[in-house]
Design a protein around this motif. Structure first.
Motif, PDB file in Angstrom:
ATOM      1  N   PRO A 228       0.778  -1.178   0.043  1.00  0.00           N
ATOM      2  CA  PRO A 228       0.186  -0.059   0.021  1.00  0.00           C
ATOM      3  C   PRO A 228       0.866   1.480   0.082  1.00  0.00           C
ATOM      4  CG  PRO A 228      -0.154  -0.993   2.321  1.00  0.00           C
ATOM      5  CD  PRO A 228       0.750  -1.967   1.152  1.00  0.00           C
ATOM      6  N   GLU A 229       0.189   2.315  -0.742  1.00  0.00           N
ATOM      7  CA  GLU A 229       1.000   3.565  -0.753  1.00  0.00           C
ATOM      8  C   GLU A 229       0.905   4.199   0.874  1.00  0.00           C
ATOM      9  OE1 GLU A 229       0.004   6.212  -3.687  1.00  0.00           O
ATOM     10  OE2 GLU A 229      -0.568   4.586  -5.156  1.00  0.00           O
ATOM     11  N   PRO A 230       2.113   4.850   1.135  1.00  0.00           N
ATOM     12  CA  PRO A 230       1.984   5.557   2.238  1.00  0.00           C
ATOM     13  C   PRO A 230       0.942   6.589   2.403  1.00  0.00           C
ATOM     14  CG  PRO A 230       3.913   6.435   1.254  1.00  0.00           C
ATOM     15  CD  PRO A 230       3.383   5.106   0.421  1.00  0.00           C
ATOM     16  N   PRO A 231       0.592   6.857   3.562  1.00  0.00           N
ATOM     17  CA  PRO A 231      -0.574   7.867   3.825  1.00  0.00           C
ATOM     18  C   PRO A 231      -0.032   9.178   3.309  1.00  0.00           C
ATOM     19  CG  PRO A 231      -0.063   7.263   5.870  1.00  0.00           C
ATOM     20  CD  PRO A 231       0.593   6.315   4.991  1.00  0.00           C
ATOM     21  N   GLN A 232      -0.997  10.089   2.807  1.00  0.00           N
ATOM     22  CA  GLN A 232      -0.419  11.549   2.637  1.00  0.00           C
ATOM     23  C   GLN A 232      -1.105  12.185   3.865  1.00  0.00           C
ATOM     24  OE1 GLN A 232       0.817  12.499  -0.244  1.00  0.00           O
ATOM     25  NE2 GLN A 232       0.975  14.600   0.528  1.00  0.00           N
ATOM     26  N   ARG A 233      -0.109  12.566   4.659  1.00  0.00           N
ATOM     27  CA  ARG A 233      -0.633  13.159   6.071  1.00  0.00           C
ATOM     28  C   ARG A 233      -0.663  14.692   5.832  1.00  0.00           C
ATOM     29  NH1 ARG A 233      -0.109   9.208   9.348  1.00  0.00           N
ATOM     30  NH2 ARG A 233       1.164   7.388   9.081  1.00  0.00           N
ATOM     31  N   ALA A 234      -0.199  15.435   4.852  1.00  0.00           N
ATOM     32  CA  ALA A 234      -0.253  16.941   4.520  1.00  0.00           C
ATOM     33  C   ALA A 234      -0.610  17.152   3.073  1.00  0.00           C
ATOM     34  CB  ALA A 234       0.815  17.517   5.175  1.00  0.00           C
ATOM     35  N   LEU A 235      -1.293  18.286   2.946  1.00  0.00           N
ATOM     36  CA  LEU A 235      -1.756  18.509   1.498  1.00  0.00           C
ATOM     37  C   LEU A 235      -0.517  19.084   1.024  1.00  0.00           C
ATOM     38  CD1 LEU A 235      -5.029  20.879   2.109  1.00  0.00           C
ATOM     39  CD2 LEU A 235      -4.691  18.879   0.439  1.00  0.00           C
ATOM     40  N   PRO A 236      -0.165  18.734  -0.221  1.00  0.00           N
ATOM     41  CA  PRO A 236       0.971  18.897  -0.870  1.00  0.00           C
ATOM     42  C   PRO A 236       1.152  20.422  -1.303  1.00  0.00           C
ATOM     43  CG  PRO A 236      -0.553  17.861  -2.555  1.00  0.00           C
ATOM     44  CD  PRO A 236      -1.229  17.805  -0.997  1.00  0.00           C
ATOM     45  N   ALA A 319      -8.140  24.307  -6.867  1.00  0.00           N
ATOM     46  CA  ALA A 319      -9.270  23.426  -6.917  1.00  0.00           C
ATOM     47  C   ALA A 319      -8.923  22.267  -6.011  1.00  0.00           C
ATOM     48  CB  ALA A 319      -9.662  23.179  -8.266  1.00  0.00           C
ATOM     49  N   ALA A 320      -7.463  21.783  -6.412  1.00  0.00           N
ATOM     50  CA  ALA A 320      -7.070  20.324  -5.654  1.00  0.00           C
ATOM     51  C   ALA A 320      -7.167  20.418  -4.397  1.00  0.00           C
ATOM     52  CB  ALA A 320      -5.816  19.790  -6.296  1.00  0.00           C
ATOM     53  N   TYR A 358      -4.856  12.712   0.063  1.00  0.00           N
ATOM     54  CA  TYR A 358      -5.044  13.282   1.293  1.00  0.00           C
ATOM     55  C   TYR A 358      -6.269  13.463   1.782  1.00  0.00           C
ATOM     56  CZ  TYR A 358      -5.076  17.150   4.894  1.00  0.00           C
ATOM     57  OH  TYR A 358      -5.410  17.754   5.754  1.00  0.00           O
ATOM     58  N   TRP A 359      -7.216  13.897   0.777  1.00  0.00           N
ATOM     59  CA  TRP A 359      -8.680  14.240   1.156  1.00  0.00           C
ATOM     60  C   TRP A 359      -9.381  12.919   1.576  1.00  0.00           C
ATOM     61  CZ3 TRP A 359      -9.691  18.631   3.006  1.00  0.00           C
ATOM     62  CH2 TRP A 359      -8.901  19.711   2.594  1.00  0.00           C
ATOM     63  N   GLY A 360      -9.040  11.903   0.611  1.00  0.00           N
ATOM     64  CA  GLY A 360      -9.517  10.513   1.005  1.00  0.00           C
ATOM     65  C   GLY A 360      -9.368   9.737   2.344  1.00  0.00           C
ATOM     66  N   LEU A 420     -17.815   9.024   1.560  1.00  0.00           N
ATOM     67  CA  LEU A 420     -16.384   9.233   0.961  1.00  0.00           C
ATOM     68  C   LEU A 420     -16.020  10.743   0.974  1.00  0.00           C
ATOM     69  CD1 LEU A 420     -16.271   6.459  -1.611  1.00  0.00           C
ATOM     70  CD2 LEU A 420     -15.540   6.236   0.927  1.00  0.00           C
ATOM     71  N   PRO A 421     -14.941  11.423   1.647  1.00  0.00           N
ATOM     72  CA  PRO A 421     -14.695  12.960   1.268  1.00  0.00           C
ATOM     73  C   PRO A 421     -13.876  13.063   0.244  1.00  0.00           C
ATOM     74  CG  PRO A 421     -13.324  11.722   3.041  1.00  0.00           C
ATOM     75  CD  PRO A 421     -14.195  10.880   2.833  1.00  0.00           C
ATOM     76  N   ARG A 422     -14.117  13.892  -0.879  1.00  0.00           N
ATOM     77  CA  ARG A 422     -13.110  14.129  -1.902  1.00  0.00           C
ATOM     78  C   ARG A 422     -12.376  15.398  -1.878  1.00  0.00           C
ATOM     79  NH1 ARG A 422     -12.279   9.301  -2.214  1.00  0.00           N
ATOM     80  NH2 ARG A 422     -13.734   7.795  -3.535  1.00  0.00           N
ATOM     81  N   GLY A 423     -12.859  16.277  -1.150  1.00  0.00           N
ATOM     82  CA  GLY A 423     -12.355  17.527  -0.593  1.00  0.00           C
ATOM     83  C   GLY A 423     -13.051  18.115   0.441  1.00  0.00           C
ATOM     84  N   PRO A 424     -12.755  19.544   0.742  1.00  0.00           N
ATOM     85  CA  PRO A 424     -13.250  20.073   2.070  1.00  0.00           C
ATOM     86  C   PRO A 424     -14.691  20.325   1.642  1.00  0.00           C
ATOM     87  CG  PRO A 424     -11.906  21.502   0.838  1.00  0.00           C
ATOM     88  CD  PRO A 424     -11.616  20.319   0.231  1.00  0.00           C
TER      89      PRO A 424
END
Length: 577
Positions: A228-236, A319-320, A358-360, A420-424
């Motif tokens: 599995p990919e490592p979690p994205q802990r902060a917005l890039p 937007a991302a 990150y959002w997911g 499922l969150p896709r963004g704020p």
């Protein structure tokens, strides 16, 4: 009366075609239906391949019209091309095929195909993005079974068989083709990890299944997905971080766009885009966004179409992180074709993927409550739960008309963000009835200290994807839900109330199903199918296609019809007209 509300800027499939909108929007498009399509396609390919010899004899490798590699070395794993997974052939008799036609000719997601020469069995691996981490392999296997039953004439039987120690749904399907010339059995494993679905299918002549089944099971057990990919802990960080483009003129056709309600501007921008005037669409959409409306992705698309690539990259990156972007859709959205031809896309796309991850993983959610004026906790009252459309948010069901309905009917409204969150400000429903029902239960628990729910008096009201899920959930548990209001239903996984059982309680329930007659034919068909299915299950249904409604939006009389629908479902008012 409030202006018509466009409650979703996403594409959802209802039946076969997507929702026909001038702008596709930026909600994630899930691909769970790969399970059925892949299995049906692979089965058909096996059954219709040229025979290699007399009836009942093994087919020759050339019958598959592809190059056959030498037999596999015992214990040597074969590595997948697309996702770097590994699978170990059970014996040297399994030989890899480089297909020149068949499923790979039309579907590049068939990644590996093996041929078992002694029995003419085949084994393949199909890889597609699921983009829905809430669905387990078991959920996908359930969808697979239903689609096989619906899509294959001559199907004798389907049954589930678990694979010990694996998070997968095991399915054995006995199938017969239309001409009855071949009888095959299909044994498949379904694996889901990191939003990637792996569909492993062994297709075997029925008379040979007993001989080769242990080897197929061994290959299913040998499947090793990539780590599995490592979690994205902060917005890039935005990789380009281009400056904001100059503001376009605020004046258009004698109107000051800064003084017009953002939702009206949003709709006008869509109309301009539909007529190919992307410069005007970008101008109008800019002031809609400046006025507080969502739609930065749409703005990026309009600028891309207008040839202003720096402006498009700027708004896409924003937007991302500010709204949410589906990276898979962006990678194939025709509106962004100019961006994908730009060398900077190679830098921006990984950024979109990291932001999406990150959002997911963020776990963000929203639950909004509207109470009737003067309500005191402890008094049981009906509750109406709002379920928004794909890629939207619970604010869809919180405005003045909802407050008026709450006051007039003494009901509470609970508007819920999708599973499922896709963004704020962008959420989707998983389309797993059990998981989405759990999200509704969680939302009710959140407001339990402020409202007391009357038993059996919860009404679900949903739009688009939320509308279909409202029907699915309410029909499956009529003891808990009084009914559902289903507006312009849409579904990514092509749900249509499959597998809902009849029950005495459902026969006492009422539902409302409405749709715009001018919407996508898929939405219109799904609404009719839902109404027909609910009636067949015993429910009383009010079904109305609005002749004057041409867009995928709330019904034109929503403000006045809402109280009528609620009274009808609760049994305190007449049937709507």
């Amino acid at each position: 009366m409030a202006p018509p509300r466009i409650k979703s800027s996403s594409r959802e499939r209802s039946g076969v075609p997507p929702v026909a909108l001038p702008r596709p929007g930026n909600a994630r498009i899930a691909l769970i239906a790969f399970v059925a399509a892949g299995a049906v396609g692979l089965t058909s390919w096996w059954a219709t391949r040229p025979a290699g010899g007399p009836e009942g004899s093994p087919a020759s490798p050339t019958a598959h019209s592809g190059a056959v590699e030498p037999g596999a070395r015992p214990g040597a794993a074969v590595e997948g091309i697309a996702a770097r997974y590994r699978i170990t052939p059970a014996s040297p008799a399994w030989k890899r095929i480089h297909l020149e036609r068949g499923p790979s000719a039309q579907d590049g997601s068939v990644d590996i195909a093996l041929l078992h020469e002694p029995t003419s069995a085949s084994f393949s691996v199909k890889v597609l993005r699921v983009a829905n981490e809430a669905l387990t392999a078991d959920d996908v296997a359930n969808t697979f079974v239903q689609r096989m039953r619906d899509g294959m004439s001559g199907l004798d039987e389907t049954r589930r068989e678990p694979f010990p120690g694996r998070a997968a749904g095991g399915v054995v399907v006995h199938a017969r083709d239309q001409k009855d010339a071949h009888r095959v059995e299909l044994m498949t494993g379904v694996f889901v990890q990191d939003q990637i679905g792996y569909h492993l299918a062994g297709i075997v002549p029925a008379e040979a299944m007993a001989k080769v089944r242990p080897e197929i099971e061994a290959m299913l057990r040998s499947f090793e997905p990539p780590p599995p990919e490592p979690p994205q802990r902060a917005l890039p960080e935005r990789p380009l971080a281009l400056p904001a483009p100059p503001e376009p003129p605020a004046q258009r056709d004698g109107h000051d766009l800064r003084r017009i309600e953002p939702v009206r501007l949003f709709m006008e921008a869509r109309r301009a885009a539909a007529h190919g005037d992307y410069q005007a669409a970008a101008q109008i959409q800019h002031w809609a966004v400046a006025g507080g409306a969502d739609g930065k992705y749409d703005l990026a698309c309009y600028y891309a179409r207008a040839g202003q690539l720096d402006a498009s990259f700027h708004w896409l990156e924003r937007a991302a992180v500010e709204e949410g972007v589906d990276p898979d859709w962006a990678a194939r959205d025709s509106d962004l074709e100019a961006l994908r031809s730009d060398a900077r896309w190679a830098t921006v796309y990984p950024y979109l993927a990291r932001a999406g991850r990150y959002w997911g993983q963020s776990g963000i959610k929203k639950t909004l409550l509207v109470l009737p004026k003067g309500y005191r906790t402890g008094k049981p009252i009906p509750v109406v739960m709002g379920m928004h459309g794909l890629g939207s948010q619970p604010e869809d069901f919180v405005d003045e008309s909802v407050q008026r309905a709450a006051d007039a009917l003494s009901v509470a409204f609970v508007s819920v963000s999708g599973t499922l969150p896709r963004g704020p400000r962008k959420f989707v429903w998983s389309e797993s009835p059990a998981r989405d029902r759990a999200r509704l239960d969680e939302a009710l628990a959140e407001v339990r200290d402020r409202v007391t729910v009357a038993p059996g008096q919860v009404i679900l009201i949903g739009f688009s994807q939320g509308g279909q899920m409202a029907a699915e959930i309410a029909a499956r548990d009529p003891r808990h839900y009084a009914g559902a209001v289903v507006m312009s239903p849409g579904s990514v996984t092509e749900l249509s109330l499959d597998g809902v059982p009849r029950s005495p309680e459902l026969a006492q329930r009422r539902c409302v199903v409405v749709v715009g007659a001018g919407e996508s034919p898929g939405n219109v068909r799904l609404a009719e199918r839902d109404a027909t299915r609910l009636r067949a299950l015993g429910a009383e249904v009010f079904h109305k296609p609005y002749a004057e409604q041409q867009q995928h939006s709330f019904s034109p009389d929503f403000d006045t019809a809402l109280p009528i629908w609620i009274r009808y479902i609760l049994g305190t008012g007449p049937r709507p007209r």
